[in-house]
Write a protein that holds these residues in place. Sequence first.
Motif, mmCIF file in Angstrom:
data_model
loop_
_atom_site.group_PDB
_atom_site.id
_atom_site.type_symbol
_atom_site.label_atom_id
_atom_site.label_comp_id
_atom_site.label_asym_id
_atom_site.label_seq_id
_atom_site.Cartn_x
_atom_site.Cartn_y
_atom_site.Cartn_z
ATOM 1 N N LYS A 1 -2.698 2.797 -53.675
ATOM 2 C CA LYS A 1 -2.981 2.686 -55.381
ATOM 3 C C LYS A 1 -3.072 3.436 -56.109
ATOM 4 C CE LYS A 1 -7.831 0.402 -54.287
ATOM 5 N NZ LYS A 1 -8.886 0.463 -53.462
ATOM 6 N N LYS B 1 -2.392 -0.319 -61.414
ATOM 7 C CA LYS B 1 -2.273 -1.826 -61.541
ATOM 8 C C LYS B 1 -2.524 -2.671 -60.040
ATOM 9 C CE LYS B 1 1.458 -1.129 -63.596
ATOM 10 N NZ LYS B 1 3.081 -1.160 -64.173
ATOM 11 N N ALA B 2 -3.322 -1.691 -59.401
ATOM 12 C CA ALA B 2 -3.315 -1.950 -57.928
ATOM 13 C C ALA B 2 -3.775 -3.429 -57.560
ATOM 14 C CB ALA B 2 -3.351 -1.048 -57.051
ATOM 15 N N THR C 1 2.154 -4.509 -56.413
ATOM 16 C CA THR C 1 2.008 -4.117 -57.607
ATOM 17 C C THR C 1 2.778 -3.776 -58.783
ATOM 18 O OG1 THR C 1 1.407 -2.186 -58.858
ATOM 19 C CG2 THR C 1 2.722 -1.927 -57.056
ATOM 20 N N SER D 1 0.353 2.649 -57.182
ATOM 21 C CA SER D 1 1.495 1.549 -58.350
ATOM 22 C C SER D 1 0.472 2.448 -59.601
ATOM 23 C CB SER D 1 -0.273 0.944 -58.252
ATOM 24 O OG SER D 1 -0.333 0.505 -56.310
#
Lengths: 462, 462
Positions: free
Chosen positions: A88, A94-95, A107, A91
């Motif tokens: 996460k 944007k996960a 992602t 990312s």
Amino acid sequence: MEEVLKEVLKEIKPEEEEQKNLKKTSEKLVEKAKEVSSDFEISVEPKLVGSAARGTWLSGERDIDLFLMFPKDAPQEKLEKIGLEIGKKVSEGKAREQYAEHPYVNTNIDGFDVDIVPCYDIDDPTNLRSSVDRSPHHQEYIKGWLTPERAEQVLLLKKFLKGIGAYGAELKVHGFSGYLCELLITHFGPFQELIKSVSEWGPNKVINLESKRDQEELQDLFPNQPLIFVDPVDPGRNVAASVSKENYATFIRAAQDFMREPKKEFFFPNKPPTSSQELEDLIDSRGTEIFMISLDIPFDLVLDIVYPQLRKTKKTLIKRLEEADFRVLRSGIWAEENKALILLELKVPKLPTVKKHIGPPLGIDARPFIQKYINSEEALAGPFVNEDGRLVFELKRDRDEASQVLQKTLELRKGFGKHIEKSIDAEGYEIIEGKKVVAKAEEVNAEEFLGDYLSKCLPWYR
Amino acid sequence: MEEVLKEVLKEIKPEEEEQKNLKKTSEKLVEKAKEVSSDFEISVEPKLVGSAARGTWLSGERDIDLFLMFPKDAPQEKLEKIGLEIGKKVSEGKAREQYAEHPYVNTNIDGFDVDIVPCYDIDDPTNLRSSVDRSPHHQEYIKGWLTPERAEQVLLLKKFLKGIGAYGAELKVHGFSGYLCELLITHFGPFQELIKSVSEWGPNKVINLESKRDQEELQDLFPNQPLIFVDPVDPGRNVAASVSKENYATFIRAAQDFMREPKKEFFFPNKPPTSSQELEDLIDSRGTEIFMISLDIPFDLVLDIVYPQLRKTKKTLIKRLEEADFRVLRSGIWAEENKALILLELKVPKLPTVKKHIGPPLGIDARPFIQKYINSEEALAGPFVNEDGRLVFELKRDRDEASQVLQKTLELRKGFGKHIEKSIDAEGYEIIEGKKVVAKAEEVNAEEFLGDYLSKCLPWYR
């Protein structure tokens, strides 16, 4: 053949610009993952794996696999929790959390589709904690063999298999995985040599690089698999386990045809017809009864879960139809995002009212059989004795229309996939019949699926 | 049960008047035959055989069998020629020449249906010149056993078998002959005892009065025959050879039901429905597709020749329909005088345009298969590979309507009975479909056949 392959290669090999971008993003991802990992008490080592890492990705493909290698004695719970946390953080908000054997993160970074997958760093790949732990070993094994020349041949093979519709180990395709392509080139390559060899394969083929076990032993170990390619990294595994008979035979037929007439259409096949008019004409020309069942499926379900469940659901529907005496000519499934379709093509949509009900042979007391039907509303004729000496009643059929059988089966939804069952509970279903299936296919962007189904043809003959 | 049997017997036993008439005519015939025979150089001895001769004929039956016994060394040619001449003279100009194993004469005298059949007078019935030579021996054998009480029991059995539709060795019925009835009463009688025994018979039964051979030996000698009753007059013959599985099982089911509930309906069953309205309603209720093929047959053809040929013709029609993918639910045949009908009941009358055409599996060169269809007009889809790895084309069906298949088959008339083939050549055929079959059945007086077919039911349940 040389000429064709050269032309194809030009189109499929990533250009310098593309390679640079991938390299930049990959390195950035590894850096970021290292940085984030250092905040945790467990030492985690990020590692790039897969085609991107080995330079065997086709131009235009934008997949990066980043593995987070945990110490082999780390508790499963920690791996899952910390793995997700790192994923996460890498990312940058944007996960998408996903789940296969265990949770991982998907992602999008710089336009690349990135999977961030925690795994264990295992010395001995025959003794894994989870199947993803094998990937780093594959990475190492292939790296050792793969020259840039070989990588090009892998690209040709992958594109060939894509073109004939047999590429991808995912459960939608049941085809050849990227790793299997790399192994095939390693063992039989270059591409031309491999194709020549494949064109001579029979109904099944066993490939064992180590040759410690004989063919028969391996066929016992991996029963009912047309192609057996023992994983050089884990001799207990068939790398080609995902390859269906259909895709295996398609590969061989394609290889035979390519040997005779090499052409670009194997790599870049024509599209199936997709216009409304074409699709409706195809339905007309077949003169069959087409049913489409449209379902909503949860957005977060990966296709590797959806497809087997759809297949199971389709199988159950066909079974019920055939029990009700309907004959299914062909069928198909399709899923994307939150939409799924099941196509069923029947010889006839309606059966006669009357059906035969065979009773006991001689030697068995017939009273219960006769008493059950003799005065029933359902009996149209009988009891009589047939040519084999068995008692028979002719009864009224319960459901004489296929749509009734489908509806009843969907209402009961027994023997469906678990998630399909739930989604029907929540969202319902729709049965579409005849040419109306064209509009429905267009609505969910499945025209290509429908066109492919109706004009079904090996792609290089299209 | 006693009560029912008594009532039935009263109705079926010929009255004195009837017996006198038969006796008078029989004696007259024998006298006449003796007189006529004396004109020939060969000594011919007339002999009454069959049920009329042994007093086992049912009231209302008006059949007399007069055999002309020739010396066993007479030339076949003479037997045929002189036999016919005597028969014609006895018939007083009303002779119909007929032909079974050899020619004989059928005529009508005083309202009786008389067969005048030449045969050889053979000492040892295991060494016959023709199967009719056996009849005088049967006559002698039964005469020795048959008391008037036993004759009554034979009448009950014959009427019972007539009532359930299983009486008659002729090829229309494939049932129990009169001689077999006499033997069954002789061995298991009286009627009540026989019925009790039959109700316990299994899927097959072997009866051997002489018991020199065991059951297995006899089953090898007479394979596929549900009932074996070794002829006491000729141990190489199964008297029940004509009994089909269907009639064998019907007899046993009838016996079981009669034991439970004896009633006159076994002997005097209700008629099937025959009014236009009833027949049309039955067709409606079944929801199937009925085809009737109407044929003219030569007047002089005996039904024992017509029925096997009709059956063969029907079988060929069904075979062609099924090859064309149509499913036949049930079928029937009927013939009388110069008319014959074949009924075929189909699940559906029309199939989809498309049909599957499976090609070679892996390991077999597919080029000829693909080249044959790839650019053909018939190809609707393909080539593709199916789940078993075999190549498939989907082709346009040649004939998608059952009526087309029937018409084509009737035009070719291959695999039909010889006389049927000839009569179609000369007289043509007619295919009638749906409810129109009712009018056709009425036209040829086959309403009972059609009603029986459509409401098919064991007669005592009607």
